[in-house]
Scaffold this motif. Sequence first.
Motif, PDB file in Angstrom:
ATOM      1  N   VAL A 185      20.365  44.025  54.634  1.00  0.00           N
ATOM      2  CA  VAL A 185      19.632  44.437  55.020  1.00  0.00           C
ATOM      3  C   VAL A 185      18.630  45.000  54.131  1.00  0.00           C
ATOM      4  N   GLU A 186      19.429  45.390  53.608  1.00  0.00           N
ATOM      5  CA  GLU A 186      18.954  46.251  51.368  1.00  0.00           C
ATOM      6  C   GLU A 186      18.947  44.854  50.968  1.00  0.00           C
ATOM      7  N   LEU A 187      19.507  44.496  50.848  1.00  0.00           N
ATOM      8  CA  LEU A 187      19.654  42.965  49.915  1.00  0.00           C
ATOM      9  C   LEU A 187      18.095  41.965  50.565  1.00  0.00           C
ATOM     10  N   ARG A 188      18.160  41.968  51.269  1.00  0.00           N
ATOM     11  CA  ARG A 188      16.849  40.729  52.233  1.00  0.00           C
ATOM     12  C   ARG A 188      15.136  41.681  51.721  1.00  0.00           C
ATOM     13  N   VAL A 189      15.542  42.953  51.796  1.00  0.00           N
ATOM     14  CA  VAL A 189      14.126  43.778  51.267  1.00  0.00           C
ATOM     15  C   VAL A 189      13.893  43.576  49.815  1.00  0.00           C
ATOM     16  N   LEU A 190      14.773  43.837  49.139  1.00  0.00           N
ATOM     17  CA  LEU A 190      14.660  43.399  47.232  1.00  0.00           C
ATOM     18  C   LEU A 190      14.208  42.636  47.018  1.00  0.00           C
ATOM     19  N   CYS A 191      15.220  41.438  47.656  1.00  0.00           N
ATOM     20  CA  CYS A 191      14.806  39.732  47.376  1.00  0.00           C
ATOM     21  C   CYS A 191      12.841  40.008  47.717  1.00  0.00           C
TER      22      CYS A 191
ATOM     23  N   GLY B 233       8.709  38.623  45.762  1.00  0.00           N
ATOM     24  CA  GLY B 233       7.248  38.035  46.626  1.00  0.00           C
ATOM     25  C   GLY B 233       7.729  36.845  47.756  1.00  0.00           C
ATOM     26  N   ILE B 234       8.548  36.861  48.261  1.00  0.00           N
ATOM     27  CA  ILE B 234       9.122  35.944  49.318  1.00  0.00           C
ATOM     28  C   ILE B 234       8.736  37.203  50.923  1.00  0.00           C
ATOM     29  N   LYS B 235       8.857  36.403  51.981  1.00  0.00           N
ATOM     30  CA  LYS B 235       9.189  36.564  52.914  1.00  0.00           C
ATOM     31  C   LYS B 235      10.454  35.746  53.176  1.00  0.00           C
ATOM     32  N   ILE B 236      11.638  36.361  54.039  1.00  0.00           N
ATOM     33  CA  ILE B 236      12.530  35.606  55.058  1.00  0.00           C
ATOM     34  C   ILE B 236      12.119  36.298  56.035  1.00  0.00           C
ATOM     35  N   SER B 237      12.019  35.026  56.710  1.00  0.00           N
ATOM     36  CA  SER B 237      12.226  35.518  58.198  1.00  0.00           C
ATOM     37  C   SER B 237      13.871  35.602  59.105  1.00  0.00           C
ATOM     38  N   ASP B 238      13.348  35.971  60.317  1.00  0.00           N
ATOM     39  CA  ASP B 238      14.587  36.361  61.138  1.00  0.00           C
ATOM     40  C   ASP B 238      15.862  35.544  61.011  1.00  0.00           C
ATOM     41  N   GLU B 239      15.262  34.012  60.905  1.00  0.00           N
ATOM     42  CA  GLU B 239      16.312  32.865  61.136  1.00  0.00           C
ATOM     43  C   GLU B 239      16.676  32.366  59.853  1.00  0.00           C
ATOM     44  N   GLU B 240      15.709  32.865  58.734  1.00  0.00           N
ATOM     45  CA  GLU B 240      16.507  32.627  57.473  1.00  0.00           C
ATOM     46  C   GLU B 240      16.923  33.217  56.721  1.00  0.00           C
ATOM     47  N   PHE B 241      17.808  34.768  57.613  1.00  0.00           N
ATOM     48  CA  PHE B 241      17.834  36.411  57.448  1.00  0.00           C
ATOM     49  C   PHE B 241      19.531  35.351  58.217  1.00  0.00           C
ATOM     50  N   SER B 242      19.789  34.134  57.796  1.00  0.00           N
ATOM     51  CA  SER B 242      21.629  33.821  58.107  1.00  0.00           C
ATOM     52  C   SER B 242      22.478  33.962  57.017  1.00  0.00           C
ATOM     53  N   PRO B 243      23.780  33.964  57.919  1.00  0.00           N
ATOM     54  CA  PRO B 243      25.144  34.518  57.166  1.00  0.00           C
ATOM     55  C   PRO B 243      25.099  33.532  55.748  1.00  0.00           C
ATOM     56  N   GLU B 244      24.766  32.122  56.692  1.00  0.00           N
ATOM     57  CA  GLU B 244      24.673  30.821  55.840  1.00  0.00           C
ATOM     58  C   GLU B 244      24.390  31.118  54.819  1.00  0.00           C
ATOM     59  N   ASN B 245      22.724  31.859  54.572  1.00  0.00           N
ATOM     60  CA  ASN B 245      22.430  31.991  53.290  1.00  0.00           C
ATOM     61  C   ASN B 245      22.264  33.435  52.832  1.00  0.00           C
ATOM     62  N   PHE B 246      23.466  33.647  52.919  1.00  0.00           N
ATOM     63  CA  PHE B 246      23.234  34.932  52.543  1.00  0.00           C
ATOM     64  C   PHE B 246      24.554  35.863  52.107  1.00  0.00           C
ATOM     65  N   THR B 247      25.774  34.372  52.221  1.00  0.00           N
ATOM     66  CA  THR B 247      27.438  34.222  51.377  1.00  0.00           C
ATOM     67  C   THR B 247      27.260  34.418  50.290  1.00  0.00           C
ATOM     68  N   SER B 248      26.855  33.971  48.912  1.00  0.00           N
ATOM     69  CA  SER B 248      27.279  34.810  47.547  1.00  0.00           C
ATOM     70  C   SER B 248      25.728  34.519  46.821  1.00  0.00           C
ATOM     71  N   ILE B 249      25.990  34.843  45.859  1.00  0.00           N
ATOM     72  CA  ILE B 249      24.889  35.056  44.885  1.00  0.00           C
ATOM     73  C   ILE B 249      24.243  33.570  45.360  1.00  0.00           C
ATOM     74  N   ASN B 250      24.908  32.179  45.025  1.00  0.00           N
ATOM     75  CA  ASN B 250      23.941  31.002  44.688  1.00  0.00           C
ATOM     76  C   ASN B 250      23.143  30.868  45.959  1.00  0.00           C
ATOM     77  N   SER B 251      24.087  31.191  47.340  1.00  0.00           N
ATOM     78  CA  SER B 251      23.572  30.752  49.106  1.00  0.00           C
ATOM     79  C   SER B 251      21.687  31.732  48.659  1.00  0.00           C
ATOM     80  N   VAL B 252      21.967  32.784  48.584  1.00  0.00           N
ATOM     81  CA  VAL B 252      20.906  34.016  48.407  1.00  0.00           C
ATOM     82  C   VAL B 252      19.987  32.836  47.028  1.00  0.00           C
ATOM     83  N   ALA B 253      20.416  32.772  46.537  1.00  0.00           N
ATOM     84  CA  ALA B 253      18.867  32.222  44.997  1.00  0.00           C
ATOM     85  C   ALA B 253      18.388  30.912  45.313  1.00  0.00           C
ATOM     86  N   ALA B 254      18.967  29.804  46.112  1.00  0.00           N
ATOM     87  CA  ALA B 254      18.562  28.395  46.643  1.00  0.00           C
ATOM     88  C   ALA B 254      17.518  28.700  48.070  1.00  0.00           C
TER      89      ALA B 254
END
Length: 86
Positions: free
Chosen positions: A43-49, A54-75
Amino acid sequence: MDDIQLALRKMLVEDLFVEVPQAEIGADDRLRTEFGLDSLGFVELRVLCEQHFGIKISDEEFSPENFTSINSVAALIRDLQAAQRV
């Protein structure tokens, strides 16, 4: 390694207190298993990002698939930034 990945590494070490030097954090290392991020850490990483990029990460996008690694978060960040430009 791009600016987004560098910023994410810095966030992990300086803001989330991951005890691994930035230079040793691999782009595909697992955030939960290798760096011990728990649910609050994610949750803290989501807020920091959101604040840093300057983006908004929806609850749908806040998923394990998107927050697995540096690469997945960067994508995810790249996709959200591109969508904002349209």
